[in-house]
Design an enzyme around this catalytic site. Structure first.
Site, PDB file in Angstrom:
ATOM      1  N   ASP A   1      -9.859  -5.708  -3.590  1.00 43.43           N
ATOM      2  CA  ASP A   1      -9.238  -4.711  -2.706  1.00 43.43           C
ATOM      3  C   ASP A   1     -10.251  -3.609  -2.391  1.00 43.43           C
ATOM      4  OD1 ASP A   1      -7.611  -2.506  -1.689  1.00 43.43           O
ATOM      5  OD2 ASP A   1      -5.902  -3.648  -2.432  1.00 43.43           O
TER       6      ASP A   1
ATOM      7  N   SER B   1       0.834  -1.193   0.000  1.00 43.18           N
ATOM      8  CA  SER B   1       0.000   0.000   0.000  1.00 43.18           C
ATOM      9  C   SER B   1       0.880   1.260   0.000  1.00 43.18           C
ATOM     10  CB  SER B   1      -0.967  -0.053   1.186  1.00 43.18           C
ATOM     11  OG  SER B   1      -2.002   0.881   1.028  1.00 43.18           O
TER      12      SER B   1
ATOM     13  N   HIS C   1      -7.287  -6.052   0.721  1.00 45.29           N
ATOM     14  CA  HIS C   1      -6.107  -5.230   1.026  1.00 45.29           C
ATOM     15  C   HIS C   1      -5.395  -5.694   2.294  1.00 45.29           C
ATOM     16  CE1 HIS C   1      -3.940  -1.602  -0.089  1.00 45.29           C
ATOM     17  NE2 HIS C   1      -3.960  -1.145   1.143  1.00 45.29           N
TER      18      HIS C   1
END
Lengths: 275, 275
Positions: A222, A146, A254
């Protein structure tokens, strides 16, 4: 450097350490995993940069990376994601301030004195790790998740002589065009968007690429897909004809359940390039 | 049963669920990992009982078990370690009350109404799991860590027809002779120590053993070594000539860094006995 903890793990040592950071003007905590191979010889090192809200601890405990670092003989470094402390600026939002350093050096107040995560992760901490641990400085790779995937990609493409390999899990791929990016780059770096381009993986990919193959994993489920903008990075990779494996992983979100599912592939990918 | 979360993990599904428990008279949360093989057929199930202070979450996120459950085609169940809630009795100590159910049914107040973890883990939750998930009821194994290792061993030896396999990580091996045991068995079950014996793995091992080989891992650097009393279990195993692998793992402590280091061995051990 102070040892906060050391635990035997897969025959190696998972440690947590604290030091006084000149770059961030505060104490910083980081974790290092040294695989069992390091008792006999120096080993390559893989940096793992974490995402928003994380400390050094999240990936250390939840990414399942030590099993594979031990198997492939690679050290792991888990830096924190920002400066910390009561006298360090912060924001009520989870995505700005402490826990959200974005791997840039801030020039704007109130962030400028402490928020220098670019310098911390690319200069200060590498020197400390090389001095304190038996790693091969010439054999370094970098990955992240991320915001940390953003950091890994932008750092590797900016310092290609330092890093032999780069990969990312669900990176913030195009921060100059996302609410995960515009807000933070504006706050830390100011309104001049030209300066932001050096911290956008898709723009760097289009501009210069990377000298060896790149591995990207992105979950199709996600929950932050629109903020990550993987399409911008895929476009840049295909336009440039960058050697890359870009995997859309069906059904994954995620979370660290996603990261751990593909951690072996990433550690093996780096280990082979770091030989 | 309410779904609190479901995440794709190693091609399977890591879920967290909540239900109203008749045994504990409160809502209980538990986690189940269903491996990818479960999409095509029912799968064996391995129960993981956690230690003091843990919820369903600790082992789910830190034990690294899903990788191996997916590889070997085994479902995992992670129960909580006690009843929970504002109207459930508690104690200021970390090792009594909420988070410290010890896998017994309490008969003493204030614990008796809610603290019935034996019934919960051996009756209520198995029925719910069998009804809601595609597991093979005849193919169940059980493992656990510390207080959960105690639970796994005592439950397996007490219900040998239910469990085909048992293992433990650093179990509380002899609670009737330890401060991790005497305090809790006294509080929950009362002063009659004769009743405690049914909840002491070393005494059960001496008395009846188990019908198939037992796997135990114990770290030599365990910070709670004296409280666990592994020597009592080793004595009982050797006196009885119980088929067993009892491994003293050099340098390992009591943490999840220890557990994850040997999780593959345990999941594989169970999977082979559950075929």
């Amino acid at each position: 450097m102070e040892i906060l903890s050391e635990n035997t793990c897969f025959g190696g040592v998972q440690g947590v350490y604290k030091h006084s950071s000149d770059a961030c003007l505060c104490d910083m905590t980081f974790a290092v995993y040294m695989p069992p191979q390091a008792r006999a010889q120096k080993v390559p090192v893989l940096w793992f940069l974490s995402g928003l809200t994380c400390t050094h601890d999240n990936a250390m405990t939840k990414a399942g990376a030590q099993a594979w670092a031990a198997k492939y003989g690679v050290a792991l470094v888990f830096p924190d994601t920002s400066p910390r402390g009561d006298d360090v600026a912060n924001d009520e939002a989870y995505d700005l301030g402490q826990g959200a350093g974005f791997y840039v050096d801030a020039v704007q107040n109130p962030w400028a004195p402490h928020f220098n995560m670019w310098t911390y992760v690319t200069e200060e901490l590498p020197k400390l790790v090389a001095a304190e641990f038996d790693i091969i400085e010439e054999n370094q790779g970098i990955t992240g998740h991320s915001m940390g995937g953003h950091g890994a990609l932008t750092i590797a493409m900016s310092l290609p002589d330092r890093y032999k390999s780069v990969s990312a899990f669900a990176p913030i791929a195009n921060p100059t065009a996302s609410d995960w990016g515009r807000k933070q780059l504006g706050a830390y770096m100011g309104a001049d968007e030209a300066a932001w381009a050096a911290h956008d993986a898709s723009l760097l990919m289009a501009d210069r690429g990377f000298h060896s193959p790149v591995l990207i994993d992105q979950g199709t489920a996600d929950n932050f897909y629109d903020l990550l903008r993987p399409q911008a990075l895929a476009d840049a990779i295909t336009q440039r004809k960058q050697a890359a494996t870009f995997r859309m992983q069906s059904g994954y979100d995620h979370s660290y359940f996603f990261i751990q599912s593909f951690m072996q592939d990433h550690v093996k990918f780096h280990a082979e390039l770091l030989k």
